[in-house]
Design a protein around this motif. Sequence first.
Motif, PDB file in Angstrom:
ATOM      1  N   UNK A  97       0.829  -1.202   0.000  1.00  0.00           N
ATOM      2  CA  UNK A  97       0.000   0.000   0.000  1.00  0.00           C
ATOM      3  C   UNK A  97       0.870   1.262   0.000  1.00  0.00           C
ATOM      4  N   UNK A 105       0.700   4.053  -2.876  1.00  0.00           N
ATOM      5  CA  UNK A 105       0.200   5.388  -2.570  1.00  0.00           C
ATOM      6  C   UNK A 105       1.245   6.481  -2.703  1.00  0.00           C
ATOM      7  N   UNK A 106       2.456   6.183  -2.280  1.00  0.00           N
ATOM      8  CA  UNK A 106       3.428   7.266  -2.187  1.00  0.00           C
ATOM      9  C   UNK A 106       4.628   7.095  -3.117  1.00  0.00           C
ATOM     10  N   UNK A 146       5.416   9.960  -5.241  1.00  0.00           N
ATOM     11  CA  UNK A 146       5.998  11.131  -4.581  1.00  0.00           C
ATOM     12  C   UNK A 146       7.479  10.945  -4.267  1.00  0.00           C
ATOM     13  N   UNK A 201      -5.293  10.182  -0.382  1.00  0.00           N
ATOM     14  CA  UNK A 201      -4.551   9.278   0.489  1.00  0.00           C
ATOM     15  C   UNK A 201      -4.614   9.764   1.937  1.00  0.00           C
ATOM     16  N   UNK A 242      -4.638  -1.709   5.954  1.00  0.00           N
ATOM     17  CA  UNK A 242      -4.467  -0.464   5.212  1.00  0.00           C
ATOM     18  C   UNK A 242      -5.649  -0.165   4.294  1.00  0.00           C
TER      19      UNK A 242
END
Lengths: 340, 276
Positions: free
Chosen positions: A201, A205-206, A209, B55, B237
């Motif tokens: 996850x 998600x990141x 970035x 998010x 999550x």
Amino acid sequence: MATYFGRLMAVLGGIVVLSAGATESLPLDAPLPDSVPPGTVLRVGSSTDLSLKLAGVADNLPFKLEVANITGGPGTINAFHAKALDIGTSQDIPAINAAWIGIDAKIVAIRLRQNEASTLYRFGIAPKAHIDSLADLRGKRIAYSPGQAQGALVLRTLAKYGIQKGEVDLVELPSTGRAYTDALAANLVDAAPIAGINVKRYEENYGKDGARILQVAGIKDDPSILWVRAETLKDPAKAAAIKAYVRAWARAQYWIDTHRDQWIDAYYVQDQGVSLEDARYILNSQGSADIPLTWNDAIAHEQQTIDFMARETGHKSFDAATLFDRRFETVAGAAYAQTP
Amino acid sequence: MTEDPPQTAVKAGPSAPTHRRLSLKRGRAYGWVLGPVLLLAFWSLGASLGWIDSRILPAPWVAVTTGVRLIAEGRLLPNALVSAQRAGTGLCCGILAGLGLALYSGLTRTGGYLIDGLVQIKRSIPIFALMPFFMLWFGIGETMKATVIAVAVFYPVYIHTHNALRSIDLRYVELAETLRLSYAQFLRHIVLPGALPGFLLGLRFAIVGAWLSVIVVEQTNATRGIGYMVNLAINYAQTDVMLVGLVLYAALGVASDCSVRLLQGRLLSWQRTLAG
């Protein structure tokens, strides 16, 4: 007043005598009894008893099984303090930590993973941390939980790359729930050990970035254990029941390893509400069980861990063999291997 | 009980040219929804225009779609029911204990000396810090859970009831004495109406407190309940399920608070206050 006091003392004395005589104590080196007296109850910390049911061993247990949804180091130690749990499920570090904080407990089963090439934990790197390899950890902020497996992994990783503890900023933070991924995402720490679905996850998600996942090679971080307070083992009824439970637990582990799709569907998807994709990922990261028939290697490994942790955290080292109740050495392994 | 303060206030103003009302205008029935609706609008707008990172906080409709999915899968309602049962049990025990002890400690000197100090001391210990001890004393089962909730409920009920009792105007007590009311009549006509506003205020805090402590206790050895559902979502999550939990808590909290306010309106219809 004097007679009242006398009577009170007599009654109290009687209670002490009765409670002392109520159960005969089983020495920790006496052979394990096999017969479980009727009415014996075992409270086991586990997230589910579904695997026992699906493996068909839940109905034949010679004791009453009460499953308490408490697993992992902090919860188990808390429940052991409260004498609320007979068997705890966690990784190995909490058992070492428990010895240091004065809880006398013994490991009765140990589970390793067959594929040890990759560690259970990976280092999540915060989006703005600019860490390309673990050697870059010097000078960075790392999430650190002293009593948990994650904490030990951090220290071992630092040692492996020759980084002194003083050269990094260890941010004390217990690893529960999403604490580590949230701290990473918010750039509150630069690196943190994460495992399982959190890895997937976090990257999803990141990753865009700048967040990344770094593998730790050559560090064994996976022993998970069943452990019991020594006091519980001195109760012959409980000891016999624990032996039966360890056997059933190993069979359930075997069932999971041989019925992976069924397990994914029944437990992760149906019971826990996880998507199929996530469920596959979680089970893959856990790998198949390796339940050893002898504990020599495991004890040697724990001794290394204890020596290392003692050095790093300023505790006194001790003999790893005292953590294990070797009367249980072959119980789980044999049950796992013998399952048809 | 009321003296008509607005008129005296107007007279007090020496050069007030017009008759100016100091009390609030008559309130609209559902005026309080304005704030929440504005927030929801801002949230929706932010989510659809991409100002709010999904998010960090998923869009509000995610809560709806996930909620519907969870209901269809039969996860949401059974869990909510279990939590409601836990909250209800704790609430009943806590209210009874809080009310009983507040009456004893508010209406008698001995009770006050015995209980009030203890309550004030215990009040400053956070429930989170007590959890490990409650596990030692009450185990990890439902007894422990009910006790934690009851304790959380007890304090607001006790404190507000006790406070209201002790601040009953001495003139009413003297009036009761002058009229030679019996103790039972005194309780019925002076104490009950005097303490009721305090008790109901305590109840509003208590109900929210009950829901909050359900979340806390469901972190420990629960296999059902909203807290458990949210905990699982944290472990796996699943931000959308966590959001549903959040919305559900808010909805349950608001609904129970509204029901107490409704009760307040009924029971305190004799009160004339600034709220109107």
